[in-house]
Design an enzyme around this catalytic site. Structure first.
Site, short mmCIF file in Angstrom:
data_model
loop_
_atom_site.label_atom_id
_atom_site.label_comp_id
_atom_site.label_asym_id
_atom_site.label_seq_id
_atom_site.Cartn_x
_atom_site.Cartn_y
_atom_site.Cartn_z
N HIS A 24 66.15 -1.96 68.04
CA HIS A 24 67.11 -3.04 68.26
C HIS A 24 67.20 -3.44 69.73
O HIS A 24 67.46 -4.59 70.05
CB HIS A 24 68.48 -2.65 67.70
CG HIS A 24 68.49 -2.60 66.20
ND1 HIS A 24 69.13 -1.60 65.50
CD2 HIS A 24 67.92 -3.39 65.27
CE1 HIS A 24 68.96 -1.80 64.21
NE2 HIS A 24 68.22 -2.88 64.04
N HIS A 30 61.09 -5.00 62.11
CA HIS A 30 61.15 -3.81 61.26
C HIS A 30 61.69 -4.18 59.88
O HIS A 30 62.28 -5.24 59.69
CB HIS A 30 61.98 -2.70 61.91
CG HIS A 30 63.38 -3.10 62.24
ND1 HIS A 30 63.71 -3.80 63.38
CD2 HIS A 30 64.54 -2.89 61.60
CE1 HIS A 30 65.01 -4.00 63.42
NE2 HIS A 30 65.54 -3.45 62.34
N CYS A 65 73.85 -3.35 53.54
CA CYS A 65 72.54 -3.60 54.13
C CYS A 65 72.18 -2.43 55.04
O CYS A 65 73.07 -1.74 55.55
CB CYS A 65 72.50 -4.91 54.89
SG CYS A 65 73.85 -5.13 56.03
N GLU A 85 77.65 3.72 51.21
CA GLU A 85 78.64 2.82 51.81
C GLU A 85 79.76 2.43 50.86
O GLU A 85 80.93 2.43 51.24
CB GLU A 85 77.96 1.53 52.31
CG GLU A 85 77.06 1.72 53.49
CD GLU A 85 76.51 0.42 54.04
OE1 GLU A 85 77.02 -0.67 53.70
OE2 GLU A 85 75.55 0.49 54.83
N GLU A 110 68.67 -7.87 66.18
CA GLU A 110 68.12 -7.59 64.85
C GLU A 110 66.90 -8.50 64.69
O GLU A 110 67.00 -9.71 64.82
CB GLU A 110 69.13 -7.94 63.75
CG GLU A 110 70.30 -6.99 63.68
CD GLU A 110 70.01 -5.71 62.92
OE1 GLU A 110 68.83 -5.40 62.68
OE2 GLU A 110 70.97 -5.03 62.58
N GLU A 112 64.22 -8.56 61.78
CA GLU A 112 63.96 -7.85 60.54
C GLU A 112 63.19 -8.67 59.51
O GLU A 112 63.38 -9.89 59.43
CB GLU A 112 65.29 -7.40 59.92
CG GLU A 112 66.03 -6.44 60.81
CD GLU A 112 67.32 -5.91 60.21
OE1 GLU A 112 67.72 -4.81 60.62
OE2 GLU A 112 67.92 -6.57 59.33
#
Length: 173
Positions: A24, A30, A65, A85, A110, A112
């Site tokens: 990050h 990623h 997420c 979570e 981020e 992604e």
């Protein structure tokens, strides 16, 4: 315990591993996933991120997420994190993926390749307070309107997914 993310190219081929924070900091592409859970009324379960999250604390976002672990399928990762979570399990279906890049005020970014997973669940979650401050059920139209009125209440990736993939997501309501 250090967490690692799976580095990928634009076709989702694995290139290696990197510590999550470093990925990050360096804005390296990623693998990630975003889970959207709907009930029979067509409402989306949103979560409010915990206040101690290292980025985007107390912002509203999709049901959950995170990042896949090495050799973990997208579905297995989604189920694992949903349980961690939100405290429940449900069947998940992968519906599409896309790449996004979102910088944050704290210097992290981020970047992604995000796999979007859809599930169905009828009960309220039993949230993990270390991860989640709260939850609510909202129709997609209510979410869309609230993002327009109060965009600063939502995570960057959720706003991107919602804006770019609203029609795709609404097919599953």
């Amino acid at each position: 315990m250090k967490e690692y993310v799976v580095l990928v190219d634009k076709e989702d081929n694995q290139l290696g591993l990197m510590e999550k924070i470093e990925a990050h900091e360096k804005a390296v592409l990623h693998r990630a996933f975003s889970v959207f859970v709907f009930n029979a009324k067509g409402e989306l379960m949103l979560q409010q991120r915990a206040k101690d999250k290292y980025h985007s604390p107390l912002l509203w976002t999709n049901t959950c997420c995170s990042h896949q672990r090495e050799n973990e399928t997208n579905i297995a990762a989604g189920k694992r994190r949903l349980k961690e979570e939100m405290g429940f399990s449900c069947e998940l279906e992968e519906v599409f993926s896309f790449i996004y890049k979102a910088p944050f005020d704290n210097g992290l970014t981020e970047h992604e390749l995000d796999h979007v997973l859809i599930g169905r669940y009828e009960k309220d979650p039993i949230v993990n307070p270390d991860e989640v401050a709260g939850f609510r059920w909202m129709s997609l139209d209510e979410v869309k309107e609230d993002i327009e009125v109060q965009p600063n209440n939502y995570t960057a990736w959720f706003k991107i997914i919602f804006k770019e993939s609203y029609k795709e997501i609404s097919k599953f309501v």
